[in-house]
Design an enzyme around this catalytic site. Structure first.
Site, PDB file in Angstrom:
ATOM      1  N   LYS A  80       0.362  -1.147  -0.203  1.00  0.00           N
ATOM      2  CA  LYS A  80       0.405  -0.020  -0.089  1.00  0.00           C
ATOM      3  C   LYS A  80       0.760   1.345  -0.079  1.00  0.00           C
ATOM      4  O   LYS A  80       0.300   2.081   0.832  1.00  0.00           O
ATOM      5  CB  LYS A  80      -1.380   0.071   1.426  1.00  0.00           C
ATOM      6  CG  LYS A  80      -2.071  -1.061   1.087  1.00  0.00           C
ATOM      7  CD  LYS A  80      -2.895  -0.759   2.053  1.00  0.00           C
ATOM      8  CE  LYS A  80      -3.818  -1.665   2.268  1.00  0.00           C
ATOM      9  NZ  LYS A  80      -4.305  -2.026   3.356  1.00  0.00           N
ATOM     10  N   HIS A  81       1.649   1.671  -0.502  1.00  0.00           N
ATOM     11  CA  HIS A  81       2.924   2.632  -0.872  1.00  0.00           C
ATOM     12  C   HIS A  81       3.433   2.166  -1.917  1.00  0.00           C
ATOM     13  O   HIS A  81       3.086   1.365  -3.059  1.00  0.00           O
ATOM     14  CB  HIS A  81       3.681   2.787  -0.144  1.00  0.00           C
ATOM     15  CG  HIS A  81       4.451   1.243  -0.091  1.00  0.00           C
ATOM     16  ND1 HIS A  81       4.420   0.716   1.522  1.00  0.00           N
ATOM     17  CD2 HIS A  81       5.342   0.688  -0.343  1.00  0.00           C
ATOM     18  CE1 HIS A  81       5.150  -0.649   1.111  1.00  0.00           C
ATOM     19  NE2 HIS A  81       5.843   0.135  -0.095  1.00  0.00           N
TER      20      HIS A  81
END
Ligand code: TYD
Length: 120
Positions: free
Chosen positions: A44-45
């Site tokens: 999630k980055h």
């Protein structure tokens, strides 16, 4: 954009051997692996500088990749496939099955300041 590269594999009666050489557009500085996974998604980055190459050595997982409102879902379940992620490819690993072991080759040493949480 992120894409999967099929790696050359030599299989014979003894088993299979897959080679990762001369295909990554970066020099590897760091290798890490993710395992003992549960239902919680990871990643999630995206990164400022770091290129990454993901191989699912065992088991299966989905990798969601987002960039410029475009979303693509890659299924990683073959140890002879590597998913190449550019630094600005926001990625999430999820839906783990079969006790995955995810091997990640990275172009830079670990740096918490290289992380950006929002997609481009
Ligand atoms: P994190 O980046 O959250 O993992 P994922 O992207 O799989 O969700 O990293 C988890 C922890 O491990 C966090 O405390 C940072 C640390 N870490 C390192 O020390 N070195 C590394 O090379 C990586 C990738 C993470």
């Amino acid at each position: 954009m992120a894409h999967i590269i099929e790696l050359p594999t030599r299989s014979d009666s003894r088993g299979s051997l897959t080679v990762l050489e001369k295909v990554l557009p970066f020099e590897m500085k760091r290798l890490y692996w993710i395992y003992d996974l549960n239902d919680e998604a990871r990643g999630k980055h995206r990164h400022k500088q770091t290129w990454q190459a993901l191989i699912c050595l065992q088991g299966k997982c989905e990798v969601v990749v987002k960039k410029h409102q475009h979303e693509e879902i890659f299924i990683l379940e073959k140890p002879n496939e590597v998913l190449l992620l550019e630094p600005d490819d926001w990625h999430e690993m999820r839906h783990f099955q079969g006790q995955p072991i995810l091997l990640v080759a990275a172009s830079h040493f670990y740096d918490a300041n290289d992380y950006i949480k929002e997609p481009l």
